[in-house]
Design an enzyme around this catalytic site. Structure first.
Site, mmCIF file in Angstrom:
data_model
loop_
_atom_site.group_PDB
_atom_site.id
_atom_site.type_symbol
_atom_site.label_atom_id
_atom_site.label_comp_id
_atom_site.label_asym_id
_atom_site.label_seq_id
_atom_site.Cartn_x
_atom_site.Cartn_y
_atom_site.Cartn_z
ATOM 1 N N GLY A 11 0.830 -1.215 0.000
ATOM 2 C CA GLY A 11 0.000 0.000 0.000
ATOM 3 C C GLY A 11 0.859 1.257 0.000
ATOM 4 O O GLY A 11 1.854 1.324 0.717
ATOM 5 N N ARG A 72 0.955 -4.913 -5.257
ATOM 6 C CA ARG A 72 1.074 -6.105 -4.411
ATOM 7 C C ARG A 72 1.331 -7.243 -5.401
ATOM 8 O O ARG A 72 0.410 -7.712 -6.062
ATOM 9 C CB ARG A 72 -0.212 -6.334 -3.626
ATOM 10 C CG ARG A 72 -0.573 -5.162 -2.697
ATOM 11 C CD ARG A 72 -1.640 -5.544 -1.698
ATOM 12 N NE ARG A 72 -2.215 -4.401 -1.008
ATOM 13 C CZ ARG A 72 -1.689 -3.814 0.067
ATOM 14 N NH1 ARG A 72 -0.554 -4.248 0.572
ATOM 15 N NH2 ARG A 72 -2.300 -2.791 0.648
ATOM 16 N N CYS A 73 2.605 -7.645 -5.535
ATOM 17 C CA CYS A 73 3.021 -8.526 -6.632
ATOM 18 C C CYS A 73 3.059 -9.997 -6.211
ATOM 19 O O CYS A 73 3.911 -10.400 -5.410
ATOM 20 C CB CYS A 73 4.399 -8.060 -7.125
ATOM 21 S SG CYS A 73 5.115 -9.120 -8.365
ATOM 22 N N ASP A 103 5.049 -5.277 5.899
ATOM 23 C CA ASP A 103 5.552 -6.634 6.168
ATOM 24 C C ASP A 103 5.604 -7.519 4.922
ATOM 25 O O ASP A 103 6.546 -8.311 4.771
ATOM 26 C CB ASP A 103 4.782 -7.303 7.320
ATOM 27 C CG ASP A 103 3.285 -7.306 7.101
ATOM 28 O OD1 ASP A 103 2.818 -6.724 6.110
ATOM 29 O OD2 ASP A 103 2.577 -7.916 7.928
ATOM 30 N N THR A 126 4.146 2.274 5.772
ATOM 31 C CA THR A 126 2.757 1.800 5.776
ATOM 32 C C THR A 126 1.965 2.669 6.738
ATOM 33 O O THR A 126 2.484 3.038 7.797
ATOM 34 C CB THR A 126 2.643 0.320 6.215
ATOM 35 O OG1 THR A 126 1.276 0.047 6.596
ATOM 36 C CG2 THR A 126 3.527 -0.020 7.399
ATOM 37 N N ILE A 127 0.726 2.963 6.386
ATOM 38 C CA ILE A 127 -0.062 3.798 7.299
ATOM 39 C C ILE A 127 -0.441 3.027 8.566
ATOM 40 O O ILE A 127 -0.857 3.619 9.546
ATOM 41 C CB ILE A 127 -1.343 4.366 6.634
ATOM 42 C CG1 ILE A 127 -2.322 3.256 6.235
ATOM 43 C CG2 ILE A 127 -0.997 5.261 5.456
ATOM 44 C CD1 ILE A 127 -3.730 3.763 5.944
ATOM 45 N N ASP A 128 -0.270 1.695 8.550
ATOM 46 C CA ASP A 128 -0.787 0.872 9.655
ATOM 47 C C ASP A 128 0.027 0.942 10.949
ATOM 48 O O ASP A 128 -0.468 0.573 12.017
ATOM 49 C CB ASP A 128 -0.876 -0.601 9.229
ATOM 50 C CG ASP A 128 -1.924 -0.831 8.154
ATOM 51 O OD1 ASP A 128 -2.654 0.123 7.831
ATOM 52 O OD2 ASP A 128 -2.011 -1.961 7.654
ATOM 53 N N ASP A 130 2.440 -1.002 11.943
ATOM 54 C CA ASP A 130 2.406 -2.339 12.540
ATOM 55 C C ASP A 130 3.708 -3.115 12.378
ATOM 56 O O ASP A 130 3.702 -4.318 12.173
ATOM 57 C CB ASP A 130 1.242 -3.147 11.934
ATOM 58 C CG ASP A 130 1.377 -3.278 10.419
ATOM 59 O OD1 ASP A 130 2.247 -2.608 9.826
ATOM 60 O OD2 ASP A 130 0.618 -4.060 9.833
ATOM 61 N N ARG A 155 -18.376 14.786 13.075
ATOM 62 C CA ARG A 155 -18.834 15.226 14.414
ATOM 63 C C ARG A 155 -19.829 16.385 14.274
ATOM 64 O O ARG A 155 -20.835 16.436 14.967
ATOM 65 C CB ARG A 155 -17.607 15.633 15.245
ATOM 66 C CG ARG A 155 -17.893 16.251 16.580
ATOM 67 C CD ARG A 155 -18.380 15.278 17.621
ATOM 68 N NE ARG A 155 -17.346 14.414 18.149
ATOM 69 C CZ ARG A 155 -17.608 13.416 19.017
ATOM 70 N NH1 ARG A 155 -18.827 13.185 19.442
ATOM 71 N NH2 ARG A 155 -16.640 12.657 19.456
ATOM 72 N N GLY A 171 -6.274 -0.292 8.826
ATOM 73 C CA GLY A 171 -5.307 -0.907 9.740
ATOM 74 C C GLY A 171 -5.556 -2.397 9.744
ATOM 75 O O GLY A 171 -6.100 -2.920 10.712
ATOM 76 N N ARG A 172 -5.176 -3.026 8.659
ATOM 77 C CA ARG A 172 -5.516 -4.435 8.391
ATOM 78 C C ARG A 172 -5.646 -5.301 9.651
ATOM 79 O O ARG A 172 -6.718 -5.798 9.949
ATOM 80 C CB ARG A 172 -4.465 -5.037 7.462
ATOM 81 C CG ARG A 172 -4.930 -6.289 6.764
ATOM 82 C CD ARG A 172 -3.765 -7.035 6.164
ATOM 83 N NE ARG A 172 -2.866 -6.154 5.443
ATOM 84 C CZ ARG A 172 -2.931 -5.908 4.140
ATOM 85 N NH1 ARG A 172 -3.860 -6.480 3.416
ATOM 86 N NH2 ARG A 172 -2.066 -5.107 3.562
ATOM 87 N N GLU A 188 -16.598 8.248 21.339
ATOM 88 C CA GLU A 188 -17.221 7.678 22.543
ATOM 89 C C GLU A 188 -16.756 6.248 22.781
ATOM 90 O O GLU A 188 -16.727 5.776 23.911
ATOM 91 C CB GLU A 188 -18.748 7.722 22.421
ATOM 92 C CG GLU A 188 -19.373 9.044 22.860
ATOM 93 C CD GLU A 188 -18.919 10.267 22.083
ATOM 94 O OE1 GLU A 188 -18.709 10.154 20.865
ATOM 95 O OE2 GLU A 188 -18.754 11.339 22.703
ATOM 96 N N HIS A 253 -10.045 4.536 1.142
ATOM 97 C CA HIS A 253 -8.699 4.886 0.667
ATOM 98 C C HIS A 253 -8.356 6.362 0.756
ATOM 99 O O HIS A 253 -7.203 6.725 0.500
ATOM 100 C CB HIS A 253 -8.507 4.368 -0.760
ATOM 101 C CG HIS A 253 -8.303 2.876 -0.787
ATOM 102 N ND1 HIS A 253 -9.348 1.995 -0.667
ATOM 103 C CD2 HIS A 253 -7.185 2.132 -0.850
ATOM 104 C CE1 HIS A 253 -8.878 0.754 -0.682
ATOM 105 N NE2 HIS A 253 -7.569 0.810 -0.796
HETATM 106 O O1 F6P Z 1 -1.543 -1.773 4.708
HETATM 107 C C1 F6P Z 1 -2.157 -0.578 4.408
HETATM 108 C C2 F6P Z 1 -3.623 -0.766 4.125
HETATM 109 O O2 F6P Z 1 -4.165 0.498 3.799
HETATM 110 C C3 F6P Z 1 -4.429 -1.450 5.220
HETATM 111 O O3 F6P Z 1 -4.764 -0.572 6.268
HETATM 112 C C4 F6P Z 1 -5.605 -1.984 4.452
HETATM 113 O O4 F6P Z 1 -6.150 -3.111 5.098
HETATM 114 C C5 F6P Z 1 -4.997 -2.366 3.135
HETATM 115 O O5 F6P Z 1 -3.808 -1.609 3.003
HETATM 116 C C6 F6P Z 1 -5.862 -2.123 1.924
HETATM 117 O O6 F6P Z 1 -5.187 -2.578 0.796
HETATM 118 P P1 F6P Z 1 -5.614 -2.302 -0.701
HETATM 119 O O7 F6P Z 1 -5.342 -0.868 -1.022
HETATM 120 O O8 F6P Z 1 -4.769 -3.216 -1.511
HETATM 121 O O9 F6P Z 1 -7.083 -2.594 -0.797
#
Ligand code: F6P
Length: 324
Positions: A11, A72-73, A103, A126-128, A130, A155, A171-172, A188, A253
């Site tokens: 991503g 994603r290859c 990862d 990665t934005i996650d 992780d 809000r 955040g997969r 909340e 996205h």
């Molecule tokens: O790993 C980054 C991420 O944005 C995750 O938060 C999400 O689950 C995934 O990629 C989505 O992937 P794609 O853009 O391939 O649908």
């Protein structure tokens, strides 16, 4: 070490361009020939590898996405794909590969480095957030800020209509994004993959809000939580709790795009600069990461296999206390 290639994979994340710029310019500054691989590992297989100079990365520091494109290859997971990738690198005499990604990207890089002896350094993008070995991954800060901006807008309308909103964030498998955005937006409640909150507890929390004169509520749903997507959860909650008019927003996205924050521009620059310098020193099979405001190395092995980047206990506790 004479020739180094850089690629982005998995991503996209804001700050990747700042990082590519830093890699290319640090390499050139040190007298190396630099190459950019298009579309991640796919570009290695397809021989889509371009020479880069200092001007190839002009005016990209502030741009989201990645000028090298990403993918994603699946073919790179096969022996055949890897071999083709190696042949293409060898033909150009490229002996170092810098990969920016998460990862999945590191898993590929590790196998490739082990099998063919190519020098490999990983940069956590990665934005996650992780990955073990870096307090922050590239793109996370921007994504968190983008999400906060979106929730602030929701809000306004939630409050005006006295509604309950379920907002799903990315955040997969990691709740980092959800936890931080929940705190910063005053949500909340938050549903996380790492911590079980039953629907009963969630409803009881929402009822407490009603009883203490809250007129609207926001629940952040991390996409990896165990109850499913925000629509499913909203449906289940609605069956038992009908006080609010309930709405769902899946941010999707838009969370991955946009101009990188100052933090991500600086992080991308630091990590890119460090990756090249470490490779020049002879390091390989390592990830460069930020730990306590210092750039440190972590082996790709550890970055992939240690999962102790748990959510901070004080932040978890705060989500309950501050949302009463
Ligand atoms: O790993 C980054 C991420 O944005 C995750 O938060 C999400 O689950 C995934 O990629 C989505 O992937 P794609 O853009 O391939 O649908």
């Amino acid at each position: 070490l004479k020739n180094i290639a850089v690629l982005t994979s998995g991503g996209d994340a804001p700050g990747m361009n700042a990082c590519i710029r830093a890699v290319i310019r640090t390499g050139i500054y040190n007298g190396l020939n630099m190459f950019g691989v298009m579309q991640g590992y796919q570009g290695l297989i397809d021989n889509n590898i371009k020479p880069m100079d200092a001007r190839s990365v002009s005016n990209i520091l502030h741009m989201g996405g990645t000028i090298l494109k990403t993918a994603r290859c699946l073919a790179f997971k096969e022996e055949e794909g890897m071999e083709l990738a190696y042949k293409n690198l060898k033909a150009k005499d490229i002996d170092g590969l810098i990969v920016i990604g998460g990862d999945g990207t590191f898993t590929g890089a590790k196998r490739f480095g082990e099998k063919y002896g190519v020098n490999v350094i990983g940069i956590p993008g990665t934005i996650d957030n992780d990955l073990y070995g870096s307090d922050f991954t590239l793109g996370y800060d921007t994504a968190v800020n983008t999400i906060i901006e979106a929730i602030d807008k929701i809000r306004d309308t939630a409050d005006s209509h006295d509604r309950l909103f379920f907002i799903e964030v990315m955040g997969r498998d990691s709740g980092c994004i959800a936890l931080r955005t929940a705190i910063a937006s005053g949500a909340e409640a938050v549903l996380l993959p790492e911590k079980e909150t039953s629907l009963k507890e969630l409803i009881s929390k929402l009822k407490d809000g009603v009883n203490t004169k809250k007129s609207s509520s926001i629940v952040i749903v991390s996409e990896g939580n165990k109850y499913g997507g925000a629509y499913d959860i909203a449906k289940s909650v609605k069956r038992k709790f009908t006080h609010y008019d309930t709405k769902v927003t899946i941010l999707g996205h838009l969370q991955r795009g946009g101009s990188p924050s100052g933090f991500d521009r600086i992080l991308g620059s630091r990590l890119g600069y460090a990756a090249v310098n470490e490779m020049i020193k002879g390091e390989t099979m390592q990830m460069v990461g930020l730990r306590g405001n210092e750039i440190k190395l972590t082996s790709l092995e550890e970055a992939l296999n240690i999962h102790s980047y748990k959510l901070e206990a004080d932040l978890l506790e705060m989500t309950h206390v501050l949302s009463i």
